[in-house]
Structures are given as C-alpha cells and as structure tokens.
Design a protein around this motif. Structure first.
Motif, PDB file in Angstrom:
ATOM      1  N   PHE A  61      25.140  91.191  39.318  1.00  0.00           N
ATOM      2  CA  PHE A  61      25.183  92.146  40.416  1.00  0.00           C
ATOM      3  C   PHE A  61      25.082  91.436  41.774  1.00  0.00           C
ATOM      4  O   PHE A  61      25.832  91.720  42.701  1.00  0.00           O
ATOM      5  CB  PHE A  61      24.034  93.159  40.261  1.00  0.00           C
ATOM      6  N   LEU A  62      24.139  90.487  41.901  1.00  0.00           N
ATOM      7  CA  LEU A  62      23.861  89.872  43.193  1.00  0.00           C
ATOM      8  C   LEU A  62      24.915  88.865  43.649  1.00  0.00           C
ATOM      9  O   LEU A  62      25.215  88.795  44.844  1.00  0.00           O
ATOM     10  CB  LEU A  62      22.488  89.195  43.164  1.00  0.00           C
ATOM     11  N   VAL A  63      25.474  88.074  42.763  1.00  0.00           N
ATOM     12  CA  VAL A  63      26.449  87.055  43.169  1.00  0.00           C
ATOM     13  C   VAL A  63      27.685  87.688  43.818  1.00  0.00           C
ATOM     14  O   VAL A  63      28.070  87.290  44.926  1.00  0.00           O
ATOM     15  CB  VAL A  63      26.812  86.122  41.985  1.00  0.00           C
TER      16      VAL A  63
ATOM     17  N   ALA B  29      26.668  88.934  47.240  1.00  0.00           N
ATOM     18  CA  ALA B  29      26.496  87.842  48.203  1.00  0.00           C
ATOM     19  C   ALA B  29      27.851  87.345  48.696  1.00  0.00           C
ATOM     20  O   ALA B  29      28.026  87.068  49.891  1.00  0.00           O
ATOM     21  CB  ALA B  29      25.704  86.703  47.557  1.00  0.00           C
ATOM     22  N   ILE B  30      28.828  87.235  47.818  1.00  0.00           N
ATOM     23  CA  ILE B  30      30.174  86.794  48.216  1.00  0.00           C
ATOM     24  C   ILE B  30      30.788  87.800  49.183  1.00  0.00           C
ATOM     25  O   ILE B  30      31.376  87.422  50.198  1.00  0.00           O
ATOM     26  CB  ILE B  30      31.060  86.580  46.972  1.00  0.00           C
ATOM     27  N   LEU B  31      30.636  89.080  48.890  1.00  0.00           N
ATOM     28  CA  LEU B  31      31.160  90.122  49.775  1.00  0.00           C
ATOM     29  C   LEU B  31      30.469  90.047  51.142  1.00  0.00           C
ATOM     30  O   LEU B  31      31.123  90.125  52.186  1.00  0.00           O
ATOM     31  CB  LEU B  31      30.943  91.500  49.146  1.00  0.00           C
ATOM     32  N   GLY B  32      29.153  89.895  51.144  1.00  0.00           N
ATOM     33  CA  GLY B  32      28.423  89.780  52.404  1.00  0.00           C
ATOM     34  C   GLY B  32      28.868  88.572  53.210  1.00  0.00           C
ATOM     35  O   GLY B  32      29.037  88.645  54.433  1.00  0.00           O
ATOM     36  N   LEU B  33      29.095  87.456  52.552  1.00  0.00           N
ATOM     37  CA  LEU B  33      29.566  86.245  53.220  1.00  0.00           C
ATOM     38  C   LEU B  33      30.947  86.466  53.821  1.00  0.00           C
ATOM     39  O   LEU B  33      31.217  86.077  54.959  1.00  0.00           O
ATOM     40  CB  LEU B  33      29.578  85.073  52.241  1.00  0.00           C
TER      41      LEU B  33
ATOM     42  N   PHE C  35      17.841  89.967  31.473  1.00  0.00           N
ATOM     43  CA  PHE C  35      17.712  90.677  32.743  1.00  0.00           C
ATOM     44  C   PHE C  35      18.107  89.791  33.927  1.00  0.00           C
ATOM     45  O   PHE C  35      18.654  90.264  34.911  1.00  0.00           O
ATOM     46  CB  PHE C  35      16.289  91.243  32.922  1.00  0.00           C
ATOM     47  N   ILE C  36      17.881  88.490  33.840  1.00  0.00           N
ATOM     48  CA  ILE C  36      18.280  87.573  34.916  1.00  0.00           C
ATOM     49  C   ILE C  36      19.803  87.506  34.995  1.00  0.00           C
ATOM     50  O   ILE C  36      20.387  87.527  36.085  1.00  0.00           O
ATOM     51  CB  ILE C  36      17.660  86.174  34.712  1.00  0.00           C
ATOM     52  N   ILE C  37      20.443  87.452  33.853  1.00  0.00           N
ATOM     53  CA  ILE C  37      21.909  87.429  33.827  1.00  0.00           C
ATOM     54  C   ILE C  37      22.467  88.699  34.459  1.00  0.00           C
ATOM     55  O   ILE C  37      23.369  88.652  35.293  1.00  0.00           O
ATOM     56  CB  ILE C  37      22.426  87.252  32.384  1.00  0.00           C
TER      57      ILE C  37
END
Length: 134
Positions: A112-114, A117-121, A105-107
């Motif tokens: 999803f989050l990485v 985060a790149i898009l948000g940055l 589940f962490i993977i």
C-alpha cells in the motif's frame, strides 16, 4: 419408445468439417452447421471430437447464450459406459512462498505505502517543476 443412447464409437466416426459431433455433459451434439460460426474456430471443435468434451467446454467458460444454443444441436444421449474413465489433472496446492520470512502484515503495508510514496513523489516533482517555470 425412447431412442437408444449413442456409443462413443458411433460418435467418434463424426469427426470432420463435414460431419462433427461432440459429447458434452452426457449429451451428443451435431455441431457441423455451427463450425463456421464458432468464435474459437472450427479446429477447437474438431479437436474435441471422439471423446467426452465436457471439460473442454467448461474450461472455456461459455456464456449462458452459448449454453442455450446447445439445445438446438442436441441429437441424443451418450452411453456413459462407452466413455473411458479419465482423471483430469489438478495441480497440487502450493503453500504461499515467503522467502525472507517477512511477516504478512508488513508485506501488505508495503504494498500500500510504496505506490502511495511514488505517487506523492511524482506530484511533488510536478509541482516543483511547475513553480520553477513560473
């Protein structure tokens, strides 16, 4: 009276550009006239002569149109007793490898989050550079 089934030895004699027969799913096909038009080239068909080419045909994933075309080239049935039994290689099932033993589940969350985060940055940098130039 039904025609006798062809043997693999008989079919194997037809393995040139001028005379090419294939065995697919228990049927014999004279594909000589189709060699020039085959999208994969004539070498693909010629390499499938003198054997049961069913796996070769199926592995490519032919369209329903291609399958329907077979009917026009069918010249008879193959005597199945004349085809040597072969075993198709199937790769062994490999377990999912998780080197560092991170819970699944962490993977999935990180997958999803990485990118998010790149898009948000990227959006933040773009907005910052836009406000600087104004």
């Amino acid at each position: 009276m039904a025609k006798e089934a062809l043997t693999l030895a008989e079919v194997s004699k037809h393995n040139t550009k001028d005379d090419c027969w294939l065995v697919i799913a228990g049927k014999v096909y004279d594909v000589t006239k189709f060699l020039e038009d085959h999208p994969g080239g004539d070498d693909v068909l010629l390499s499938s002569t003198a054997k049961d080419a069913t796996d070769d045909f199926e592995d490519v994933g032919h369209s329903t149109t291609a399958r329907a075309m077979l009917d026009e080239y069918c010249i008879g049935d193959i005597d199945a007793a004349t085809i040597p039994a072969t075993t198709k290689y199937t790769a062994p099932k490999q377990p999912h490898y998780n080197q560092d033993k991170t819970p699944e589940f962490i993977i999935k969350i990180l997958q999803f989050l990485v990118p998010l985060a790149i898009l948000g940055l990227a959006v933040a940098v773009r907005m910052y550079t836009k406000s600087e130039s104004a």
